[in-house]
Enzyme design. Structure first.
Site, PDB file in Angstrom:
ATOM      1  N   SER A 188     126.969  84.492   5.060  1.00 51.20           N
ATOM      2  CA  SER A 188     126.847  86.081   4.739  1.00 51.20           C
ATOM      3  C   SER A 188     126.215  86.044   3.141  1.00 51.20           C
ATOM      4  O   SER A 188     126.483  84.983   2.244  1.00 51.20           O
ATOM      5  CB  SER A 188     128.084  86.668   4.611  1.00 51.20           C
ATOM      6  OG  SER A 188     127.942  87.854   3.909  1.00 51.20           O
ATOM      7  N   TYR A 191     137.396  88.060   2.185  1.00 50.04           N
ATOM      8  CA  TYR A 191     136.477  87.837   3.177  1.00 50.04           C
ATOM      9  C   TYR A 191     135.383  87.131   2.715  1.00 50.04           C
ATOM     10  O   TYR A 191     134.981  85.727   3.140  1.00 50.04           O
ATOM     11  CB  TYR A 191     135.954  89.140   3.763  1.00 50.04           C
ATOM     12  CG  TYR A 191     134.515  88.729   4.584  1.00 50.04           C
ATOM     13  CD1 TYR A 191     134.578  88.118   5.813  1.00 50.04           C
ATOM     14  CD2 TYR A 191     133.353  89.408   3.929  1.00 50.04           C
ATOM     15  CE1 TYR A 191     133.333  88.067   6.633  1.00 50.04           C
ATOM     16  CE2 TYR A 191     132.067  89.139   4.716  1.00 50.04           C
ATOM     17  CZ  TYR A 191     132.212  88.592   5.767  1.00 50.04           C
ATOM     18  OH  TYR A 191     130.973  88.498   6.603  1.00 50.04           O
ATOM     19  N   LYS A 203     133.930  82.762   3.488  1.00 53.67           N
ATOM     20  CA  LYS A 203     132.607  82.370   3.558  1.00 53.67           C
ATOM     21  C   LYS A 203     132.151  81.428   2.752  1.00 53.67           C
ATOM     22  O   LYS A 203     131.514  80.175   3.189  1.00 53.67           O
ATOM     23  CB  LYS A 203     131.447  83.521   3.581  1.00 53.67           C
ATOM     24  CG  LYS A 203     131.764  84.457   4.846  1.00 53.67           C
ATOM     25  CD  LYS A 203     131.706  83.846   6.200  1.00 53.67           C
ATOM     26  CE  LYS A 203     131.780  84.929   7.301  1.00 53.67           C
ATOM     27  NZ  LYS A 203     131.805  84.173   8.606  1.00 53.67           N
TER      28      LYS A 203
HETATM   29  P1  NAD Z   1     132.290  91.143  15.203  1.00 49.60           P
HETATM   30  O1  NAD Z   1     133.700  91.091  14.742  1.00 49.60           O
HETATM   31  O2  NAD Z   1     131.662  92.104  16.080  1.00 49.60           O
HETATM   32  O3  NAD Z   1     132.327  89.727  16.020  1.00 49.60           O
HETATM   33  C1  NAD Z   1     133.319  88.519  15.798  1.00 49.60           C
HETATM   34  C2  NAD Z   1     134.015  88.257  17.133  1.00 49.60           C
HETATM   35  O4  NAD Z   1     134.894  87.306  16.766  1.00 49.60           O
HETATM   36  C3  NAD Z   1     134.814  89.226  17.662  1.00 49.60           C
HETATM   37  O5  NAD Z   1     134.498  89.500  18.893  1.00 49.60           O
HETATM   38  C4  NAD Z   1     136.206  89.018  17.242  1.00 49.60           C
HETATM   39  O6  NAD Z   1     137.089  89.487  18.162  1.00 49.60           O
HETATM   40  C5  NAD Z   1     136.232  87.477  17.365  1.00 49.60           C
HETATM   41  N1  NAD Z   1     137.029  86.614  16.853  1.00 49.60           N
HETATM   42  C6  NAD Z   1     137.761  86.747  15.532  1.00 49.60           C
HETATM   43  N2  NAD Z   1     138.686  85.842  15.381  1.00 49.60           N
HETATM   44  C7  NAD Z   1     138.718  84.967  16.245  1.00 49.60           C
HETATM   45  C8  NAD Z   1     139.322  83.922  16.650  1.00 49.60           C
HETATM   46  N3  NAD Z   1     140.344  83.540  15.745  1.00 49.60           N
HETATM   47  N4  NAD Z   1     139.267  83.516  17.743  1.00 49.60           N
HETATM   48  C9  NAD Z   1     138.363  83.896  18.803  1.00 49.60           C
HETATM   49  N5  NAD Z   1     137.764  84.887  18.605  1.00 49.60           N
HETATM   50  C10 NAD Z   1     137.817  85.530  17.303  1.00 49.60           C
HETATM   51  O7  NAD Z   1     131.231  90.627  13.819  1.00 49.60           O
HETATM   52  P2  NAD Z   1     129.900  90.441  13.886  1.00 49.60           P
HETATM   53  O8  NAD Z   1     129.372  91.520  13.064  1.00 49.60           O
HETATM   54  O9  NAD Z   1     129.342  90.165  15.240  1.00 49.60           O
HETATM   55  O10 NAD Z   1     129.873  88.992  12.806  1.00 49.60           O
HETATM   56  C11 NAD Z   1     129.802  87.761  13.506  1.00 49.60           C
HETATM   57  C12 NAD Z   1     130.012  86.899  12.440  1.00 49.60           C
HETATM   58  O11 NAD Z   1     128.947  86.958  11.364  1.00 49.60           O
HETATM   59  C13 NAD Z   1     131.273  87.018  11.538  1.00 49.60           C
HETATM   60  O12 NAD Z   1     131.528  85.582  11.108  1.00 49.60           O
HETATM   61  C14 NAD Z   1     130.806  87.757  10.469  1.00 49.60           C
HETATM   62  O13 NAD Z   1     131.675  87.439   9.365  1.00 49.60           O
HETATM   63  C15 NAD Z   1     129.557  87.103  10.116  1.00 49.60           C
HETATM   64  N6  NAD Z   1     128.443  88.323   9.332  1.00 49.60           N
HETATM   65  C16 NAD Z   1     128.647  89.517   9.905  1.00 49.60           C
HETATM   66  C17 NAD Z   1     127.755  90.280   9.165  1.00 49.60           C
HETATM   67  C18 NAD Z   1     127.738  91.912   9.376  1.00 49.60           C
HETATM   68  O14 NAD Z   1     127.416  92.574   8.802  1.00 49.60           O
HETATM   69  N7  NAD Z   1     128.025  92.254  10.689  1.00 49.60           N
HETATM   70  C19 NAD Z   1     127.086  89.956   7.827  1.00 49.60           C
HETATM   71  C20 NAD Z   1     127.413  88.715   7.516  1.00 49.60           C
HETATM   72  C21 NAD Z   1     128.091  87.691   8.157  1.00 49.60           C
HETATM   73  C1  UD1 Z   2     129.133  94.878   2.814  1.00 50.82           C
HETATM   74  C2  UD1 Z   2     130.022  93.721   2.261  1.00 50.82           C
HETATM   75  C3  UD1 Z   2     129.552  92.268   2.459  1.00 50.82           C
HETATM   76  C4  UD1 Z   2     129.124  91.957   3.994  1.00 50.82           C
HETATM   77  C5  UD1 Z   2     128.420  93.214   4.501  1.00 50.82           C
HETATM   78  C6  UD1 Z   2     127.951  93.007   5.920  1.00 50.82           C
HETATM   79  C7  UD1 Z   2     131.179  95.090   0.424  1.00 50.82           C
HETATM   80  C8  UD1 Z   2     131.298  95.143  -0.933  1.00 50.82           C
HETATM   81  N1  UD1 Z   2     130.304  93.932   0.948  1.00 50.82           N
HETATM   82  O1  UD1 Z   2     128.061  94.574   2.173  1.00 50.82           O
HETATM   83  O2  UD1 Z   2     130.636  91.390   2.116  1.00 50.82           O
HETATM   84  O3  UD1 Z   2     128.705  90.943   4.216  1.00 50.82           O
HETATM   85  O4  UD1 Z   2     128.893  94.376   4.282  1.00 50.82           O
HETATM   86  O5  UD1 Z   2     128.968  93.468   6.937  1.00 50.82           O
HETATM   87  O6  UD1 Z   2     131.744  95.748   1.107  1.00 50.82           O
HETATM   88  N2  UD1 Z   2     127.152 102.813   1.317  1.00 50.82           N
HETATM   89  C9  UD1 Z   2     127.420 104.214   1.280  1.00 50.82           C
HETATM   90  N3  UD1 Z   2     128.131 104.891   2.024  1.00 50.82           N
HETATM   91  C10 UD1 Z   2     128.797 104.251   2.904  1.00 50.82           C
HETATM   92  C11 UD1 Z   2     128.719 102.995   3.347  1.00 50.82           C
HETATM   93  C12 UD1 Z   2     128.039 102.399   2.417  1.00 50.82           C
HETATM   94  O7  UD1 Z   2     126.592 104.525   0.115  1.00 50.82           O
HETATM   95  O8  UD1 Z   2     129.528 105.115   3.813  1.00 50.82           O
HETATM   96  C13 UD1 Z   2     126.405 102.002   0.660  1.00 50.82           C
HETATM   97  C14 UD1 Z   2     127.006 100.933  -0.332  1.00 50.82           C
HETATM   98  O9  UD1 Z   2     127.306 101.446  -1.146  1.00 50.82           O
HETATM   99  C15 UD1 Z   2     125.735  99.924  -0.224  1.00 50.82           C
HETATM  100  C16 UD1 Z   2     124.907 100.179   1.149  1.00 50.82           C
HETATM  101  O10 UD1 Z   2     125.342 101.502   1.566  1.00 50.82           O
HETATM  102  O11 UD1 Z   2     124.788 100.114  -1.157  1.00 50.82           O
HETATM  103  C17 UD1 Z   2     125.339  99.192   2.140  1.00 50.82           C
HETATM  104  O12 UD1 Z   2     126.732  99.050   2.341  1.00 50.82           O
HETATM  105  P1  UD1 Z   2     127.316  98.204   3.653  1.00 50.82           P
HETATM  106  O13 UD1 Z   2     126.951  98.811   4.855  1.00 50.82           O
HETATM  107  O14 UD1 Z   2     128.753  98.513   3.341  1.00 50.82           O
HETATM  108  O15 UD1 Z   2     126.849  96.926   3.217  1.00 50.82           O
HETATM  109  P2  UD1 Z   2     127.120  95.827   1.798  1.00 50.82           P
HETATM  110  O16 UD1 Z   2     127.758  96.724   0.977  1.00 50.82           O
HETATM  111  O17 UD1 Z   2     126.007  95.428   1.603  1.00 50.82           O
END
Ligand code: NAD
Ligand code: UD1
Length: 336
Positions: free
Chosen positions: A124, A150, A154
């Site tokens: 991330s 979290y 990572k």
């Molecule tokens: P998500 O929660 O939709 O998907 C994660 C999946 O992993 C879920 O289906 C959950 O049930 C499963 N899971 C969690 N722990 C588990 C375990 N111990 N065993 C088996 N299954 C398990 O999240 P996502 O948005 O699809 O994210 C996927 C990956 O990408 C995650 O590792 C997340 O940290 C990373 N990531 C997501 C974002 C984002 O904004 N969505 C950003 C950066 C990184």
């Molecule tokens: C957040 C997480 C980051 C994670 C990423 C994707 C934090 C501090 N960081 O990032 O670790 O990898 O999500 O899952 O939470 N915002 C508003 N109103 C809202 C929600 C968000 O104004 O209700 C603003 C935030 O201040 C930011 C932007 O929207 O400027 C994006 O926010 P968000 O979607 O939560 O993502 P990140 O903060 O970038």
């Protein structure tokens, strides 16, 4: 390739399954459904027209995981499984450290026993903590100013994976640092389905648009950005999914890291306006104080992924809003 997809029932996992199958790969999903619903896999099957083997197991459960490995021959692992709520990780740090770290350790252990060499990891933007410079590059420092458990998991997992690759010279690790994934498959049948009130901006905006929430709280308008609101690098989840296929194609021994991003920053107000245009309605919002732990701007350079993986983010923020709106308006209660 035969590919084990952990966390494949989740938001990014489901979209990646589609791209894997479109590119001739055969995925097998393991997921404990702690943050997802098996219906998501059925919807993916309907989109691709083929069935996807699914095992409801926890990746921390070595015995169950070994059964899956013993019944399949995997060429690669794409490891999405993990808990991802920043706020929850602050209130439940042990749950986050144990789930995210243990599951990866168990998975690596079993992968080594079964000789699986390719490993793609969901990292991330959060590993950059306070950005050293903008746009961020893969060579920028990581681990400085990470504000929550979290993010720490990572950062630690990147280190653990790199160490395993050093100890095993034929092991192939690709760390994909996702920026802000948004959007959904254009069918409108799969998408992001947060359990509670969303923390992330776009799912929050879409729930306001559909009438489930009253208004968006904009966290601060006094940042050093063009309109004062936070700027982020929003990447369409389908582009992100394609990045995994590209990473699998270019996987090689050692550790490689790529930003999956667009290179373009979009502010909170710009995103609210774009979504309102697509949904054909004004999105009510109010400016509230900054959210603790937020940075003003965070966006990155996709140059390394462009050059080395031949991967490019192609979809616009408008397409992401259209696709999210289609998913949200056709499924106001998500998969439930
Ligand atoms: P998500 O929660 O939709 O998907 C994660 C999946 O992993 C879920 O289906 C959950 O049930 C499963 N899971 C969690 N722990 C588990 C375990 N111990 N065993 C088996 N299954 C398990 O999240 P996502 O948005 O699809 O994210 C996927 C990956 O990408 C995650 O590792 C997340 O940290 C990373 N990531 C997501 C974002 C984002 O904004 N969505 C950003 C950066 C990184
Ligand atoms: C957040 C997480 C980051 C994670 C990423 C994707 C934090 C501090 N960081 O990032 O670790 O990898 O999500 O899952 O939470 N915002 C508003 N109103 C809202 C929600 C968000 O104004 O209700 C603003 C935030 O201040 C930011 C932007 O929207 O400027 C994006 O926010 P968000 O979607 O939560 O993502 P990140 O903060 O970038």
């Amino acid at each position: 390739m035969n590919i084990l997809v952990t966390g494949g029932a989740g938001y990014i996992g489901t979209h990646t399954l589609i791209e894997l199958i479109k590119n001739g790969h055969s995925p097998v999903v393991v997921d404990n459904l702690s943050n997802s619903n098996a219906e998501s896999i059925r919807r993916v099957e309907a989109i691709v027209g083929t069935s996807i083997p699914f095992h409801k197991i926890d990746v921390q459960d070595k015995e169950e995981l070994e059964k899956v490995f013993s019944r399949n021959t995997f060429d690669a692992i794409v490891h999405f499984a993990g808990l991802k709520s920043v706020g929850q990780s602050v209130s439940h740090p042990l749950e986050y450290y144990s789930n995210n770290i243990d599951s990866t350790l168990v998975l690596l252990d079993v992968a080594q026993d079964y000789g699986v060499k390719k490993f793609i990891f969901s990292s991330s933007a959060t590993v950059y903590g306070t950005p050293e410079e903008l746009p961020l590059k893969e060579t920028n420092r990581t681990g400085f100013g990470i504000t929550n458990p979290y993010g720490q998991t990572k950062f630690m997992l990147e280190q653990i994976l790199a160490d395993v690759a050093i100890a095993n010279p034929d092991f192939e690790v690709t760390l994909l640092r996702y920026f802000n994934p948004v959007g959904a498959d254009s069918s409108g049948t799969i998408g992001e389905d947060p359990n509670d009130i969303p923390n992330n901006l776009l799912p929050y905006v879409s729930q306001v648009a559909v009438g489930k929430l009253e208004k968006v709280s904009v966290f601060g308008d006094d940042y050093d950005t063009p309109d004062g609101t936070g700027v982020r690098d929003y990447i369409h989840v389908v582009d992100l999914a394609k990045g995994h296929v590209a990473a699998l194609n270019h996987s090689k021994p050692g550790t490689e890291v790529y930003n999956l991003c667009t290179g373009t920053g979009t502010s909170v107000l710009e995103l609210i306006t774009a979504f309102g245009r697509v949904a054909g309605k004004e999105i009510p919002y109010e400016i509230v104080p900054r959210r603790p732990g937020d940075v003003g701007a965070c966006y990155a350079s996709p140059e390394k992924a462009n050059k080395e993986l031949g991967w490019f983010a192609e979809k616009s923020i408008e397409e992401a809003c259209e696709d999210s709106w289609r998913w949200q308006s056709q499924n106001p209660s998500g998969y439930a």
